[in-house]
Design an enzyme around this catalytic site. Structure first.
Site, short mmCIF file in Angstrom:
data_model
loop_
_atom_site.label_atom_id
_atom_site.label_comp_id
_atom_site.label_asym_id
_atom_site.label_seq_id
_atom_site.Cartn_x
_atom_site.Cartn_y
_atom_site.Cartn_z
N GLU A 183 0.81 -1.22 0.00
CA GLU A 183 0.00 0.00 0.00
C GLU A 183 0.84 1.28 0.00
O GLU A 183 0.81 2.06 0.96
CB GLU A 183 -0.95 0.00 1.20
CG GLU A 183 -1.90 -1.18 1.21
CD GLU A 183 -2.89 -1.14 2.37
OE1 GLU A 183 -2.82 -0.22 3.21
OE2 GLU A 183 -3.75 -2.03 2.45
N GLU A 388 -5.15 -8.63 0.97
CA GLU A 388 -5.79 -8.26 2.24
C GLU A 388 -7.27 -7.99 2.02
O GLU A 388 -7.65 -7.34 1.04
CB GLU A 388 -5.21 -6.96 2.83
CG GLU A 388 -3.89 -7.09 3.50
CD GLU A 388 -3.41 -5.75 4.06
OE1 GLU A 388 -4.25 -4.92 4.49
OE2 GLU A 388 -2.19 -5.56 4.06
O1 IFM Z 1 -3.93 -2.86 9.29
C1 IFM Z 1 -3.91 -2.39 7.98
C2 IFM Z 1 -2.76 -3.00 7.21
O2 IFM Z 1 -1.55 -2.77 7.83
C3 IFM Z 1 -2.69 -2.43 5.82
N1 IFM Z 1 -3.98 -2.53 5.16
C4 IFM Z 1 -5.14 -2.09 5.88
C5 IFM Z 1 -5.19 -2.72 7.25
C6 IFM Z 1 -6.43 -2.24 8.02
O3 IFM Z 1 -6.40 -0.86 8.18
#
Ligand code: IFM
Length: 481
Positions: A183, A388
């Site tokens: 990200e 994710e």
């Molecule tokens: O916890 C975070 C993660 O580190 C990166 N993506 C989003 C998740 C939730 O906010």
């Protein structure tokens, strides 16, 4: 620890999923969020240590000093993954453990003790039959590099590539999939724009320079890994946004196009096409002249990509701001008087309709399908992986110690079905990682938000699988390829 097997009728695994042969089911975590052991075995300070120890930056004054103590409990955690039937585990490597003396001028000596921790973790995973995917940068930049200017400086990208090559050389025999960055939108826009993430700067010109050097860092790192491990699968994980205009009015549609450019295309285009989106370079001209892009950089960034990691949580709705009343910016990443978005003073991010997760993020699984299908449409042949997806909810521990998180199960079920819809529409999605394996340090929110399918009692470090963990285990069992 034994896992109960009873599942309520309303939370049965989704039937009829349309997923390809060999679809990989996993869970994800990140180093600073779970490891703790902040000063163990030669690890030095990252920007998140500095940020979390700065009063007022993180809710409740929480830090990652101890977190889930995974550094000391990794064996127990891998055993838990095995009990849950996970096929894959995505974790991140803490750069300050590997080259703790790094400066802008060089990596400095390798810290064998830091490497050894990940070596033992990899062995444990492989022994348990779990396929490791390692993210090389999930936001814990060595503080010394930030002191030298951080991601807005080119040297950070160069050192990152050297570190990536080192990890590939020393650990790459057991890492099937490398994810260079997690990200980069958050690293640049939240770290250097709104300042709600480390290092906490609020400078829109720095955001754009950071974007470029993160892209460059990805490209240089991909080449360095490939030089060491030609057989490795190399990916990049983006938190792509499903951006929609609030109305079909031309001004709202143009606003959505600009935000799409700033969140999605400014990363996708250089990596996958070898160019920056011209509309975004023009829209941000008053913020930056983009002179940080040097001759040849785009070729360095445009490396072959084996897999694009897609992180999806919530949709984004925008509209043009007419200058009347207070501009609304409900972006759900933490309160700041500064906007993360360069050149968006004429755009609003209105509060979206519920239902919401505990983060205040609107729940809409359609975005998952839309994003995956769009990636396939615009980049045919590109393999995709959901690296994710998950949700924070205010879990309640029952009198018998169980956590019946049916809201999380519903969220996961809807989003996994949305992945299946994308596959049915032709998108080549190869796997799904739930965020997160464990409750953990949720950045600026500290430990107040729980994303885990496994509950962590932060006083005792006891792990308790929630109902969602058992649901996910049964889903994996039913659908494992
Ligand atoms: O916890 C975070 C993660 O580190 C990166 N993506 C989003 C998740 C939730 O906010």
């Amino acid at each position: 620890m034994s896992i109960q097997t009873t599942i309520s009728a309303t939370t049965q695994p989704s039937a009829g999923l349309h997923l390809p042969e060999g679809f990989l089911w996993g869970a994800a975590t990140a180093s600073y969020q779970i490891e703790g052991a902040a000063a163990a075995d030669g690890r030095t300070t990252s920007i998140w240590d500095t940020f979390s120890h700065t009063p007022g930056k993180v809710q409740g004054g929480d830090t990652g000093d101890v977190a889930d103590d995974h550094y000391n409990r990794y064996r127990e955690d891998v055993a838990l993954m095995k009990e849950l039937g996970l096929q894959a585990y995505r974790f991140s490597i803490a750069w300050p453990r590997i080259t703790p003396q790094v400066t802008a001028h060089g990596l400095g000596p390798v810290n064998e003790a830091g490497l050894d921790f990940y070596s033992r973790l990899l062995d444990e995973l492989l022994e348990a039959g779990i396929s490791p995917a390692a993210t090389l940068y999930h936001w814990d930049l060595p503080q010394a590099l930030e002191d030298a200017g951080g991601w807005p400086e080119r040297a950070t990208a160069e050192r990152f590539a050297e570190y990536a090559g080192l990890v590939a050389a020393r650990l790459g025999d057991r890492i099937g999939t490398f994810i260079t960055l997690n990200e980069p939108w958050c690293s640049s826009y939240l770290g250097y724009g709104s300042g709600v993430h480390a290092p906490g700067r609020t400078d829109h010109a720095a955001v754009l320079a950071a974007v470029h050097h993160l892209n460059l860092g990805h490209g240089l790192a991909a080449a360095a890994i490939r030089a060491e491990r030609p057989e490795a699968t190399i990916g990049l994980t983006l938190n792509l946004a499903w951006v929609r205009p609030q109305t079909e009015a031309p001004a709202d549609v143009a606003a959505a196009e600009r935000v799409d450019g700033l969140q999605n295309r400014v990363f996708l285009d250089p990596v996958l096409r070898g160019s920056y989106p011209q509309d975004i370079v023009e829209a941000t001209a008053s913020v930056s002249d983009w002179s940080f892009v040097k001759d040849g950089d785009l070729d360095l960034i445009h490396q072959p990509l084996d897999v694009l990691g897609v992180n999806y949580y919530s949709p984004t709705v925008v509209r043009a701001y007419d200058g009347v009343g207070e501009r609304e910016e409900a972006d759900g990443h933490g309160a700041s008087s500064a906007s993360p978005w360069p050149a968006c003073g004429d755009i609003e991010f209105p509060q979206q309709p519920g239902p919401y997760t505990d983060m205040g993020w609107s729940i809409d699984a359609r975005g998952m399908t839309e994003l995956l299908v769009r990636m396939h449409r615009e980049h045919p042949g590109l393999e995709l992986m959901v690296t994710e997806n998950g949700a924070a909810f205010p879990d309640v521990v029952g009198p018998d110690g169980t956590i019946d998180d049916t809201d999380r199960i519903a969220y996961l079920r809807d989003h996994i079905e949305a992945v299946s819809d994308a596959v049915a529409a032709g998108a080549p999605v190869r796997g799904y990682y739930v965020w997160s394996l464990l409750d953990n340090f949720e950045w600026g929110y500290g430990y107040s938000k729980r994303f885990g399918v496994v509950h962590v009692d932060y006083d005792t470090q006891q792990r308790t699988p929630k109902a969602s963990a058992r649901w996910y285990r049964d889903l994996v069992r039913a659908h494992a390829g």
